[in-house]
Design a protein around this motif. Structure first.
Motif, PDB file in Angstrom:
ATOM      1  N   VAL A 103      96.817  21.268 -11.867  1.00 43.55           N
ATOM      2  CA  VAL A 103      95.504  21.907 -11.926  1.00 43.55           C
ATOM      3  C   VAL A 103      94.575  21.283 -10.892  1.00 43.55           C
ATOM      4  O   VAL A 103      94.804  20.175 -10.403  1.00 43.55           O
ATOM      5  CB  VAL A 103      94.865  21.780 -13.323  1.00 43.55           C
ATOM      6  CG1 VAL A 103      95.687  22.524 -14.366  1.00 43.55           C
ATOM      7  CG2 VAL A 103      94.698  20.316 -13.712  1.00 43.55           C
ATOM      8  N   VAL A 104      93.512  22.017 -10.591  1.00 46.91           N
ATOM      9  CA  VAL A 104      92.474  21.555  -9.691  1.00 46.91           C
ATOM     10  C   VAL A 104      91.235  21.238 -10.512  1.00 46.91           C
ATOM     11  O   VAL A 104      90.859  21.994 -11.405  1.00 46.91           O
ATOM     12  CB  VAL A 104      92.133  22.638  -8.641  1.00 46.91           C
ATOM     13  CG1 VAL A 104      91.029  22.156  -7.703  1.00 46.91           C
ATOM     14  CG2 VAL A 104      93.373  23.034  -7.862  1.00 46.91           C
ATOM     15  N   CYS A 105      90.628  20.115 -10.215  1.00 49.15           N
ATOM     16  CA  CYS A 105      89.333  19.754 -10.786  1.00 49.15           C
ATOM     17  C   CYS A 105      88.384  19.585  -9.606  1.00 49.15           C
ATOM     18  O   CYS A 105      88.454  18.583  -8.887  1.00 49.15           O
ATOM     19  CB  CYS A 105      89.421  18.472 -11.601  1.00 49.15           C
ATOM     20  SG  CYS A 105      90.580  18.559 -12.991  1.00 49.15           S
ATOM     21  N   ALA A 106      87.536  20.575  -9.371  1.00 53.45           N
ATOM     22  CA  ALA A 106      86.714  20.604  -8.166  1.00 53.45           C
ATOM     23  C   ALA A 106      85.236  20.672  -8.513  1.00 53.45           C
ATOM     24  O   ALA A 106      84.841  21.062  -9.609  1.00 53.45           O
ATOM     25  CB  ALA A 106      87.101  21.798  -7.293  1.00 53.45           C
ATOM     26  N   ARG A 107      84.418  20.312  -7.539  1.00 51.38           N
ATOM     27  CA  ARG A 107      82.965  20.427  -7.704  1.00 51.38           C
ATOM     28  C   ARG A 107      82.576  21.904  -7.730  1.00 51.38           C
ATOM     29  O   ARG A 107      83.256  22.771  -7.176  1.00 51.38           O
ATOM     30  CB  ARG A 107      82.241  19.727  -6.552  1.00 51.38           C
ATOM     31  CG  ARG A 107      82.544  20.310  -5.172  1.00 51.38           C
ATOM     32  CD  ARG A 107      81.677  19.672  -4.107  1.00 51.38           C
ATOM     33  NE  ARG A 107      82.024  20.133  -2.760  1.00 51.38           N
ATOM     34  CZ  ARG A 107      81.576  21.258  -2.213  1.00 51.38           C
ATOM     35  NH1 ARG A 107      80.784  22.051  -2.917  1.00 51.38           N
ATOM     36  NH2 ARG A 107      81.931  21.600  -0.982  1.00 51.38           N
ATOM     37  N   ASP A 149      89.969   9.329 -15.686  1.00 58.53           N
ATOM     38  CA  ASP A 149      88.505   9.222 -15.646  1.00 58.53           C
ATOM     39  C   ASP A 149      88.007   8.771 -14.279  1.00 58.53           C
ATOM     40  O   ASP A 149      87.017   9.305 -13.762  1.00 58.53           O
ATOM     41  CB  ASP A 149      88.015   8.258 -16.730  1.00 58.53           C
ATOM     42  CG  ASP A 149      88.176   8.827 -18.137  1.00 58.53           C
ATOM     43  OD1 ASP A 149      88.214  10.070 -18.270  1.00 58.53           O
ATOM     44  OD2 ASP A 149      88.275   8.037 -19.090  1.00 58.53           O
ATOM     45  N   SER A 150      88.686   7.792 -13.678  1.00 58.22           N
ATOM     46  CA  SER A 150      88.231   7.291 -12.371  1.00 58.22           C
ATOM     47  C   SER A 150      88.433   8.334 -11.281  1.00 58.22           C
ATOM     48  O   SER A 150      87.627   8.446 -10.349  1.00 58.22           O
ATOM     49  CB  SER A 150      88.946   5.985 -12.007  1.00 58.22           C
ATOM     50  OG  SER A 150      90.327   6.206 -11.760  1.00 58.22           O
ATOM     51  N   ARG A 151      89.477   9.132 -11.385  1.00 56.28           N
ATOM     52  CA  ARG A 151      89.711  10.184 -10.400  1.00 56.28           C
ATOM     53  C   ARG A 151      88.657  11.282 -10.521  1.00 56.28           C
ATOM     54  O   ARG A 151      88.110  11.747  -9.523  1.00 56.28           O
ATOM     55  CB  ARG A 151      91.119  10.762 -10.559  1.00 56.28           C
ATOM     56  CG  ARG A 151      92.224   9.748 -10.286  1.00 56.28           C
ATOM     57  CD  ARG A 151      93.579  10.415 -10.293  1.00 56.28           C
ATOM     58  NE  ARG A 151      94.656   9.417 -10.349  1.00 56.28           N
ATOM     59  CZ  ARG A 151      95.891   9.629  -9.957  1.00 56.28           C
ATOM     60  NH1 ARG A 151      96.229  10.807  -9.463  1.00 56.28           N
ATOM     61  NH2 ARG A 151      96.807   8.695 -10.037  1.00 56.28           N
ATOM     62  N   LEU A 152      88.386  11.699 -11.744  1.00 54.47           N
ATOM     63  CA  LEU A 152      87.370  12.730 -11.945  1.00 54.47           C
ATOM     64  C   LEU A 152      85.991  12.236 -11.513  1.00 54.47           C
ATOM     65  O   LEU A 152      85.172  13.013 -11.003  1.00 54.47           O
ATOM     66  CB  LEU A 152      87.337  13.162 -13.413  1.00 54.47           C
ATOM     67  CG  LEU A 152      88.577  13.917 -13.917  1.00 54.47           C
ATOM     68  CD1 LEU A 152      88.445  14.196 -15.410  1.00 54.47           C
ATOM     69  CD2 LEU A 152      88.768  15.224 -13.151  1.00 54.47           C
ATOM     70  N   ALA A 153      85.748  10.939 -11.685  1.00 53.89           N
ATOM     71  CA  ALA A 153      84.450  10.375 -11.303  1.00 53.89           C
ATOM     72  C   ALA A 153      84.224  10.459  -9.802  1.00 53.89           C
ATOM     73  O   ALA A 153      83.081  10.532  -9.335  1.00 53.89           O
ATOM     74  CB  ALA A 153      84.352   8.922 -11.769  1.00 53.89           C
ATOM     75  N   ALA A 177      88.251  20.318 -19.954  1.00 55.83           N
ATOM     76  CA  ALA A 177      87.047  21.049 -19.526  1.00 55.83           C
ATOM     77  C   ALA A 177      86.762  20.852 -18.038  1.00 55.83           C
ATOM     78  O   ALA A 177      86.018  21.642 -17.435  1.00 55.83           O
ATOM     79  CB  ALA A 177      85.844  20.606 -20.357  1.00 55.83           C
ATOM     80  N   ALA A 178      87.354  19.826 -17.433  1.00 54.09           N
ATOM     81  CA  ALA A 178      87.119  19.559 -16.010  1.00 54.09           C
ATOM     82  C   ALA A 178      87.946  20.470 -15.101  1.00 54.09           C
ATOM     83  O   ALA A 178      87.711  20.516 -13.887  1.00 54.09           O
ATOM     84  CB  ALA A 178      87.442  18.103 -15.692  1.00 54.09           C
TER      85      ALA A 178
END
Length: 304
Positions: A103-107, A149-153, A177-178
């Motif tokens: 999956v992608v977690c993007a701004r 968590d550190s990657r999403l941060a 949710a991210a």
């Protein structure tokens, strides 16, 4: 046995995964469990997987603890587990597999296709890096280590525009949710065994965890992991594989990438599971033979 001692990595994700396994064992066996966190090389080092090597960096310490009698079972993320057998140890169960997709977690709710040229996308996986370079050469690939968590941060903090992670891991860690995009398996095959857990025990003590084994998940992940074994590739090789069972047929697809994303080799085969003695091995042998015939053995991380 009055207590089953379960060894696991100490990360938030590993603890969440192992807690689920512990509850399952308690429910099905009636035996109390105790979770024992164990530090691994992969947890202590922040070097890239290509530098420290993918083979066993998250598994060896758990296996050493199991062999030493410090715990009774250990829980692995199957995609991190080397394919070579360890004398004295056996995978007693592969529970029902979770979502195997990346999956992608993007701004700003963006997807890979809508990220602007030059956007920085982080991942520590050589496979994902090769796939990004192959399909989205306009994006900048950033090597990345750390927990979820550190990657999403790094995305929320503006250091990166997006990260690529496993759907199953995010769901187990309560961070689904991210997710801003699910990547389809057909165009983005994932690591062999991704989304599955492996419960390992000392040989002869399989009954401690066998109640959690899910046969279809084992068949599919065995096929994917046999491709790794037959290509003599490590867990960090730029290789994706995906197996499906449908109406008695086992379908297996695999793709091996050049690290720079410039090209890849692919193979697909299917067989009826009742027609051969060992369907996962047979399907993987056909796929691997075809990949090697195409020249996959020349790519990084894979040897003929």
């Amino acid at each position: 046995m009055t207590v089953i001692r379960i060894g696991t990595r100490g990360s938030k994700l590993a603890m969440a995964q192992t807690t689920t396994v512990a509850r399952g064992l308690e429910s099905k066996t009636g035996v109390e469990t105790e979770i024992i966190p164990i530090a691994t090389q992969g947890d202590r080092s922040m070097e890239s997987l290509s530098q420290i090597g993918g083979q066993g960096v998250f598994a060896n310490a758990l296996r050493d603890s199991l062999l030493a009698g410090e715990c009774d079972v250990v829980v692995h993320s199957l995609k991190d587990l080397p394919t070579a057998e360890v004398p004295g140890l056996t995978i007693a169960a592969i529970p029902k597999r979770a979502d195997e997709r990346d999956v992608v977690c993007a701004r700003d709710e963006l997807t890979l296709a809508t990220l602007p040229a030059g956007a920085r996308v982080g991942t520590g996986s050589p496979r994902r890096q090769a796939q990004l370079r192959s399909r989205y050469p306009e994006l900048e690939v950033v090597d990345l280590r750390g927990n979820i968590d550190s990657r999403l941060a790094k995305v929320t903090g503006g250091e990166l525009d997006a990260v690529i992670l496993a759907a199953a891991g995010l769901a187990r860690a309560g961070r689904a949710a991210a997710i801003t995009e699910y990547l389809g398996i057909a165009g983005w095959p994932t690591a062999p065994g991704q989304g599955a857990l492996a419960i390992e025990v000392r040989t002869g003590e399989e009954k401690l965890a066998a109640v959690l084994d899910h046969k279809p998940s084992r068949t599919k992940t065995d096929a994917e992991r046999y491709v790794l074994a037959f290509l003599d590739a490590g867990c960090s090789a730029p290789l994706g594989a995906h197996a499906v069972i449908d109406d008695g047929l086992l379908f297996l697809d695999a793709r091996v990438y050049a690290l720079d994303g410039s090209h890849y080799f692919t193979s697909s085969h299917a067989l009826y599971v009742n027609d051969v003695d060992d369907p996962p091995r047979e399907a993987a042998q056909r796929v691997s033979d075809e990949l090697l015939a195409q020249g996959a053995g020349e790519l990084a991380g894979v040897r003929a």
